[in-house]
Design an enzyme around this catalytic site. Sequence first.
Site: not given
Length: 178
Positions: A7, A165, A168
Amino acid sequence: MEQYHGTTILSVRRGNSVAMGGDGQVTLGNIVIKATARKVRRLYNGRILAGFAGGTADAFTLFERFEAKLDKHQGNLLRSAVELAKDWRSDRALRRLEAMLSVADREVSLIITGNGDVLEPEQGIVAIGSGGSYAQSAARALLENTELAPRDIVTKSLEIAGDICIYTNRNFTLEVLE
């Protein structure tokens, strides 16, 4: 048991506008379980933006508790956040929840943690989750060096975080208060 990871939630404030966005990826170990999760929502008749990082079930429990606090305190964001943090820290069941909340209204942006912390980050930028530091860095650069609206800063910063990331993705939910 493997942990859910991932996230990136980012909130940016400029002038009378605040935008909050989050990616849609849920990961279990090294497997993407879902790519279209909705981690940013409007609460309290659309006047509050809220996003979560951490366990999905835990986050929904916290959203429910936070909405109850907002109702009890007539939408007062700071008071509701402090009351939720107190409960979170003192309630045995809530203490086990593994999530973090980012919340914002027209005046203030906050992070609420499971340690009982309510933080108001400087510069109007709130970033949480595994890609939060990447998104925060990008947002800060854009906020300081462009005239982009918060909506555009959040979108571009989440794209950058999604490129860096592994937890993500680029499937965003974006909400704006103006």
